[in-house]
Write a protein that holds these residues in place. Structure first.
Motif, mmCIF file in Angstrom:
data_model
loop_
_atom_site.group_PDB
_atom_site.id
_atom_site.type_symbol
_atom_site.label_atom_id
_atom_site.label_comp_id
_atom_site.label_asym_id
_atom_site.label_seq_id
_atom_site.Cartn_x
_atom_site.Cartn_y
_atom_site.Cartn_z
ATOM 1 N N ASP A 1 31.783 32.184 29.127
ATOM 2 C CA ASP A 1 31.107 33.458 29.402
ATOM 3 C C ASP A 1 31.183 34.386 28.189
ATOM 4 O O ASP A 1 30.210 35.096 27.859
ATOM 5 C CB ASP A 1 31.737 34.127 30.622
ATOM 6 N N PHE A 2 32.342 34.378 27.500
ATOM 7 C CA PHE A 2 32.478 35.221 26.311
ATOM 8 C C PHE A 2 31.527 34.764 25.205
ATOM 9 O O PHE A 2 30.849 35.596 24.576
ATOM 10 C CB PHE A 2 33.922 35.187 25.821
ATOM 11 N N LEU A 3 31.463 33.447 24.975
ATOM 12 C CA LEU A 3 30.555 32.942 23.949
ATOM 13 C C LEU A 3 29.109 33.182 24.325
ATOM 14 O O LEU A 3 28.266 33.451 23.459
ATOM 15 C CB LEU A 3 30.808 31.440 23.723
ATOM 16 N N LEU A 4 28.810 33.091 25.621
ATOM 17 C CA LEU A 4 27.441 33.354 26.064
ATOM 18 C C LEU A 4 27.076 34.811 25.849
ATOM 19 O O LEU A 4 25.934 35.144 25.514
ATOM 20 C CB LEU A 4 27.298 32.974 27.542
ATOM 21 N N TRP A 5 28.060 35.719 26.029
ATOM 22 C CA TRP A 5 27.808 37.126 25.743
ATOM 23 C C TRP A 5 27.680 37.362 24.238
ATOM 24 O O TRP A 5 26.851 38.131 23.789
ATOM 25 C CB TRP A 5 28.963 37.965 26.302
ATOM 26 N N LEU A 6 28.527 36.636 23.477
ATOM 27 C CA LEU A 6 28.491 36.818 22.027
ATOM 28 C C LEU A 6 27.255 36.162 21.414
ATOM 29 O O LEU A 6 26.558 36.770 20.582
ATOM 30 C CB LEU A 6 29.765 36.222 21.415
ATOM 31 N N LEU A 7 26.982 34.950 21.812
ATOM 32 C CA LEU A 7 25.825 34.200 21.307
ATOM 33 C C LEU A 7 25.064 33.668 22.513
ATOM 34 O O LEU A 7 25.439 32.643 23.095
ATOM 35 C CB LEU A 7 26.274 33.042 20.408
ATOM 36 N N PRO A 8 24.018 34.342 22.954
ATOM 37 C CA PRO A 8 23.352 33.990 24.224
ATOM 38 C C PRO A 8 22.836 32.559 24.274
ATOM 39 O O PRO A 8 22.699 31.989 25.346
ATOM 40 C CB PRO A 8 22.192 34.998 24.294
ATOM 41 N N GLU A 9 22.539 31.955 23.143
ATOM 42 C CA GLU A 9 21.945 30.621 23.143
ATOM 43 C C GLU A 9 22.966 29.502 22.982
ATOM 44 O O GLU A 9 22.609 28.336 22.921
ATOM 45 C CB GLU A 9 20.909 30.519 22.008
ATOM 46 N N VAL A 10 24.269 29.849 22.894
ATOM 47 C CA VAL A 10 25.289 28.842 22.622
ATOM 48 C C VAL A 10 26.291 28.831 23.769
ATOM 49 O O VAL A 10 26.692 29.874 24.269
ATOM 50 C CB VAL A 10 26.004 29.111 21.284
ATOM 51 N N SER A 11 26.711 27.670 24.215
ATOM 52 C CA SER A 11 27.738 27.510 25.230
ATOM 53 C C SER A 11 28.787 26.534 24.711
ATOM 54 O O SER A 11 28.595 25.873 23.688
ATOM 55 C CB SER A 11 27.131 26.996 26.538
ATOM 56 N N VAL A 12 29.901 26.428 25.441
ATOM 57 C CA VAL A 12 30.947 25.488 25.044
ATOM 58 C C VAL A 12 30.407 24.067 25.066
ATOM 59 O O VAL A 12 30.650 23.266 24.152
ATOM 60 C CB VAL A 12 32.169 25.621 25.976
ATOM 61 N N ALA A 13 29.662 23.739 26.119
ATOM 62 C CA ALA A 13 29.088 22.395 26.217
ATOM 63 C C ALA A 13 28.148 22.117 25.054
ATOM 64 O O ALA A 13 28.126 21.010 24.498
ATOM 65 C CB ALA A 13 28.354 22.239 27.544
ATOM 66 N N HIS A 14 27.371 23.134 24.660
ATOM 67 C CA HIS A 14 26.441 22.944 23.552
ATOM 68 C C HIS A 14 27.189 22.760 22.235
ATOM 69 O O HIS A 14 26.807 21.934 21.398
ATOM 70 C CB HIS A 14 25.493 24.132 23.462
ATOM 71 N N LEU A 15 28.263 23.515 22.047
ATOM 72 C CA LEU A 15 29.062 23.348 20.836
ATOM 73 C C LEU A 15 29.665 21.945 20.766
ATOM 74 O O LEU A 15 29.672 21.308 19.708
ATOM 75 C CB LEU A 15 30.168 24.399 20.801
#
Length: 552
Positions: free
Chosen positions: A211-225
């Motif tokens: 959720d934090f990464l999604l707020w920081l970078l809307p197009e990136v998630s843990v799964a995507h990384l």
């Protein structure tokens, strides 16, 4: 880029000495030194391409595009004078990779995906060690190289030269932390599997981080990384070749033909010069010959009785009687007979593995006895095929029935290679090499078939009293036009079955079958429209959507 300095080793059949293990790229060219300009371009391009093609996408044309990228990368990185460019195995895998990728673009089947993956890995294996012949060794070589490529690339990264000492120190400790982080991830996975409360707590922590990464970078998630990291590891395995000598060294000791040997080493060992037997050796061979003659004589007599029964019972005018359990007859009989055929091939390989091939007093009798046994096993394989045919004739097609057909093709090919071993003194290595290529050819053949549609068309016939509509509805969406074209037959079927909720099968009504068919069509069309990307849209899926759009 230069070759490794070869380490000469004797090679059979009078061939010139060749290196026990040779990789076409030296460590200084592809691993130890910084990446070449071509690799620096291909590596990030491959990561971006992998993410664009496969993130949230199923297999389809994207597999063909990535296979073309892998082939292009090897052609760019392999020097034109490299030995691998003269290898027939290399070009076989190039053609197999592109063909299987094309079948993925057409059908998107599991067989095509398996064939394409295996072809690409074996392609990388032959690039790594061009002297390899066994496709299994090429596959293992590619996996070994790919497992080391990503860490080697990360270990070879250097901080920019124009930065200060603090930046370089941070870069050094950052790379040093990679090993502890890897160990931490490994133990985290183990603890999550062993402790459900820890797994729930860690899942919650990962959700918060996501959720934090999604707020920081809307197009990136843990799964995507993590998916991007996977793309980097895959691309590194394609672009950076780490020489793996283990399997090439092992294969260099094998020979195509058996030679007389003084020690008790099987046919896979290095062949030694011929020699004269002493009395003890001749006596040992005589005992082994008597044992082999007894085995072949007794099993030939036994197999003759079995084949006579099968020929009289199955080959001409077989009609199952009312109440005859054809399913049990086929399943149990087929598996037992296939095992007996494989056991027979193993026994022939055992007796013809060493110096018994050169026992002049009894070799003709032994060869003819083994040949008769191989031919009788071919007759037994025909009986297995007839059992499979009768099941298909009375019960319909299924995946296992098709698998048995292709397995029998491999059995006939394998029996033919056993005859080559008997009469040409071929080694077990030679048989493994030939049969491995046959397995690969069958895999490509399976990838080229639209098997589900063909099964649906065959099973939807009026002569079948029972139609497993649940099995047909569970197939890929490309069978739906076939099912819609046979709506009337489904209504008139004497019995319709589907998988029960708690296992087994249950009888369903024609109205229920039509309702399930309509729901399956609606769900498939909704899923197709919700994924407009071309990456996973196969030609068969596009054609199916067109047919469903105009059907009632």
């Amino acid at each position: 880029m230069t070759d490794f300095a070869p380490t000469a080793s004797a090679w059979p059949d009078g061939q010139p000495a060749r290196p026990a293990s040779t990789a076409i790229f030296s460590p200084s060219a592809r691993v130890a030194q910084p990446l070449s300009t071509t690799q620096k371009v291909l590596l990030p391009a491959g990561v971006v391409l992998f993410n664009w093609l496969f993130w949230l996408e199923a297999g389809g044309p994207n597999v063909l595009v990535f296979a073309a990228f892998v082939v292009m990368a090897q052609l760019l990185l392999v020097p034109r004078v490299a030995l691998v460019r003269r290898s027939g195995y290399f070009w076989l895998m190039v053609g197999g990779s592109l063909f299987a990728g094309a079948m993925m673009a057409v059908y998107g089947s599991g067989a095509a995906a398996l064939a394409c993956t295996a072809s690409l890995l074996m392609l990388l294996g032959y690039v790594n060690q061009p002297y390899l012949k066994l496709v299994l060794f090429a596959l293992l070589t590619a996996l070994g190289s790919a497992a080391q490529a990503g860490p080697r690339v990360l270990a070879g990264l250097r901080a920019p030269r124009d930065t200060g000492a603090g930046m370089r120190r941070g870069w050094y400790y950052g790379r040093l932390l990679l090993v502890p982080l890897g160990v931490l991830v490994a133990f985290h996975v183990l603890f999550a599997l062993a402790n459900p409360r820890y797994a729930a707590l860690s899942s919650r922590a990962l959700e918060v981080l996501g959720d934090f990464l999604l707020w920081l970078l809307p197009e990136v998630s843990v799964a995507h990384l993590l998916f991007i990291v996977l793309g980097f590891l895959v691309t590194a395995g394609v672009v950076v070749m780490v020489p793996v000598h283990l399997y090439a060294d092992r294969e260099s000791r094998f020979g195509e033909f058996i030679q007389r040997q003084r020690n008790r080493v099987a046919s896979f060992a290095v062949r030694q010069p011929s020699f004269r037997y002493n009395k003890a050796g001749a006596l040992d061979l005589r005992k082994e010959f008597l044992a082999a003659a007894a085995v072949f004589g007794l099993v030939n007599a036994l197999l003759l009785v079995v084949n006579a029964i099968d020929v009289n019972w199955l080959w001409f005018g077989f009609v199952p009687k009312p109440g005859f359990d054809l399913t049990q007859f086929v399943h149990e009989g087929t598996y037992v007979l296939i095992f007996s055929i494989l056991l027979a091939m193993g026994i022939v390989l055992w007796f013809f593995r060493r110096n018994l091939n050169f026992y002049a007093p009894g070799l003709p009798w032994l060869r003819w006895g083994a040949t008769v046994w191989v031919l009788q096993n071919a007759v037994l394989a025909v009986s297995v095929g007839l059992r499979n045919y009768y099941y298909i004739l009375h019960c319909g097609l299924a995946y296992k029935r098709i698998g048995v057909c292709f397995f029998l093709l491999l059995v006939f090919f394998g029996l033919g290679t056993v005859l080559l071993k008997i009469w040409q003194r071929r080694s077990a290595y030679s048989l493994v090499r030939l049969n491995s290529l046959a397995v690969y050819a069958v895999l490509l053949l399976l990838a080229a078939g639209n098997w589900e549609v063909w099964m649906a068309r065959y099973n939807l016939q009026t002569r079948f009293r029972t139609i497993d509509i649940g099995f047909l509805l569970g197939m890929p969406g490309r069978v739906l036009p076939t099912l819609l074209a046979h709506r009337e037959l489904i209504d008139r079927a004497p019995q319709l079955t589907a998988e029960a909720k708690y296992g087994g099968s249950e009888v369903i009504s024609a109205a229920d079958a039509q309702r399930r068919l309509n729901a399956r069509v609606a769900n498939w069309k909704a899923h197709y429209q919700a994924h407009p990307g071309w990456q996973s849209r196969t030609y068969a899926a596009w054609q199916t959507y067109r047919q469903l759009s105009v059907s009632k």
